[in-house]
Design a protein around this motif. Structure first.
Motif, short mmCIF file in Angstrom:
data_model
loop_
_atom_site.label_atom_id
_atom_site.label_comp_id
_atom_site.label_asym_id
_atom_site.label_seq_id
_atom_site.Cartn_x
_atom_site.Cartn_y
_atom_site.Cartn_z
N CYS A 365 0.83 -1.22 0.00
CA CYS A 365 0.00 0.00 0.00
C CYS A 365 0.85 1.25 0.00
N CYS A 366 0.34 2.22 -0.71
CA CYS A 366 0.71 3.62 -0.57
C CYS A 366 2.08 3.97 -1.12
N GLU A 367 2.72 3.09 -1.89
CA GLU A 367 3.99 3.43 -2.52
C GLU A 367 3.73 4.21 -3.82
N ASN A 368 4.80 4.89 -4.29
CA ASN A 368 4.66 5.64 -5.56
C ASN A 368 4.26 4.71 -6.70
N ARG A 369 4.86 3.51 -6.73
CA ARG A 369 4.56 2.58 -7.82
C ARG A 369 3.09 2.14 -7.78
N ASN A 372 1.08 4.83 -9.31
CA ASN A 372 1.20 4.80 -10.77
C ASN A 372 0.34 3.69 -11.39
N ILE A 373 0.32 2.50 -10.73
CA ILE A 373 -0.48 1.39 -11.25
C ILE A 373 -1.97 1.75 -11.24
N GLN A 374 -2.43 2.33 -10.16
CA GLN A 374 -3.85 2.67 -10.05
C GLN A 374 -4.23 3.80 -11.02
N LEU A 407 4.26 9.45 -10.60
CA LEU A 407 5.35 9.69 -9.64
C LEU A 407 6.57 8.88 -10.02
N ARG A 408 7.74 9.24 -9.41
CA ARG A 408 8.99 8.51 -9.68
C ARG A 408 9.07 7.29 -8.79
N ASP A 409 9.56 6.21 -9.35
CA ASP A 409 9.80 4.99 -8.59
C ASP A 409 10.74 4.12 -9.40
#
Length: 433
Positions: A365-369, A372-374, A407-409
């Motif tokens: 949950c709640c990561e930048n990646r 981006n997926i959502q 976002l960056r990841d």
């Protein structure tokens, strides 16, 4: 004994010879002058007796040339007009006239002898048929009439001035009597030594009637006597046209060509100008059909498409005109506009719709990646792929940029997972999608 017989023979022969002498002279005369126009015959005053056919035609043609070069003068309402015969195509039937002259006094032996005797005392005048171009004569008459007759028929008028109906009744005037004038001109050109010829005038009745003027005025007054409201229940829109607005749109067209009449109408551009500022209240854009998915039941419902609507200026003007002459209330018609790009029929063409497949992938949950997926999932959600069509996620989503919210990841760059200085790191993690 022989002398008495000779005396009797002489007494019989001498009177007979005296009687036969004129016949002999007639036969000799007709033989000598065969092929010539008979004695004492002329064509329209042109002496052609004794002439062969060719010479007789030449003489008549010379007469035609004199008639063609001498102008004729005609008087219309006190004004004189000079007419060039050639300008109206004046000509003569020379050959026909000469042929008729050659046939004169031809009546067999006995009848011919009688005609021969008459030829010394009884002249024969052969008519010369002349012709003019009636259209050219009509043009000349129209010009003279317009110049010489100021009081032509007045057909009356109906017009709107400063919001009020103004009208004048028809009046009888004067005109050139065209049928009689055509005949007089043709006859005057057919004779030499012409004198000025008066052309007759006649009453010029108007083509319009007082009754037609009254009917037009009554119709206009009914159009502008009070406001008119047009409504459209579907669009929940109503528009009221004030009486002075309707008056400004009234236009009158008087037609003098049979059947004569006065046309009353409303100018659709003027009417349209009053409605133009309110178009957004009833015009709509088309809406494509869509699908509503019930995840709990796995069913798909088609949300129907709708066609756009637009302002139909002509139809509104026609409705306004009809309402103004009746109840002062009418329909505000709205025309069909642009069709949707994806219609209800298109959606129904897919056939029965339902869940085809599903899958689940885990992530923290709640990561930048995860963001981006959502974001990518939300972007692609609702896409329609037609049968046989290739669907590209990259083309559908486009370049992942920070401006779009990505976002960056971590990203796989040159075979290594790295983060997060490269532009490739914007949107990192979407490969899981």
């Amino acid at each position: 004994m022989a002398r008495p017989k000779i005396k009797i023979a002489l007494l019989v022969a001498v009177p007979l010879l005296i009687l036969l002498l004129p016949v002999a002279v007639y036969l000799v005369d007709t033989a000598v002058h065969s092929g010539e126009v008979p004695r004492n015959v002329s064509v329209a005053g042109v002496p052609v007796a004794g002439l062969g056919e060719t010479d007789a035609v030449t003489a008549v043609r010379a007469h035609e040339a004199r008639l063609q070069t001498e102008p004729a003068v005609f008087v219309v309402n006190g004004r004189s007009y000079e007419l060039d015969p050639l300008a109206v195509g004046f000509s003569v039937e020379a050959e026909d006239a000469v042929a008729a002259a050659m046939d004169q006094r031809q009546a067999g032996l006995v009848g011919g002898f009688v005609e021969w005797l008459r030829s010394f005392s009884d002249p024969i005048e052969v008519e010369l048929v002349t012709s003019v171009d009636p259209d050219a004569v009509a043009d000349e008459l129209d010009t003279w009439e317009a110049d010489a007759i100021p009081n032509r028929a007045y057909n009356g008028t109906v017009e709107m001035i400063a919001g009020e109906v103004r009208y004048e009744y028809p009046q009888t005037g004067q005109a050139l009597d065209k049928p009689s004038a055509q005949t007089i001109v043709a006859e005057a050109l057919a004779v030499p030594d012409r004198t000025a010829t008066e052309l007759p005038l006649t009453d010029d009745p108007p083509r319009m009637t007082a009754g037609q003027i009254d009917a037009a005025v009554e119709e206009i007054e009914a159009l502008i006597d009070r406001p008119v409201t047009l409504r459209n229940e579907t669009a929940d829109y109503a528009h009221t046209f004030e009486a002075d607005e309707i008056a400004a749109a009234v236009q009158v067209k008087i037609s003098l060509d049979p059947p004569t009449g006065i046309g009353i109408s409303l100018n659709d551009r003027v009417v349209g100008a009053y409605v133009e500022p309110f178009r957004e209240a009833f015009e709509t854009e088309p809406v494509n059909a869509s699908f509503e998915v019930d995840e709990a039941t796995g069913t798909v419902t088609i949300i129907p498409s709708t066609t756009g609507t637009r302002f139909d200026r002509t139809a509104v003007t026609d409705s306004l005109y009809a309402a103004a002459l009746t109840t002062n209330v009418g329909d505000f018609p709205i025309a069909e506009g642009t069709q949707p790009q994806f219609s209800t029929e298109d959606a129904e063409g897919f056939g029965p719709l339902g869940l085809v497949s599903e899958f689940t992938t885990k992530h923290k949950c709640c990561e930048n990646r995860v963001h981006n997926i959502q974001l990518m999932a939300d972007t692609i959600d609702g896409s329609v792929v037609w049968p046989g069509e290739e669907f590209s996620i990259n083309e559908a989503v486009g370049q992942r940029t920070e401006a779009k919210g990505y976002l960056r990841d971590g990203a796989i760059i040159a075979g290594e997972v790295s983060c997060c200085d490269s532009p490739a790191n914007v949107g990192g993690g979407v490969s899981q999608f």
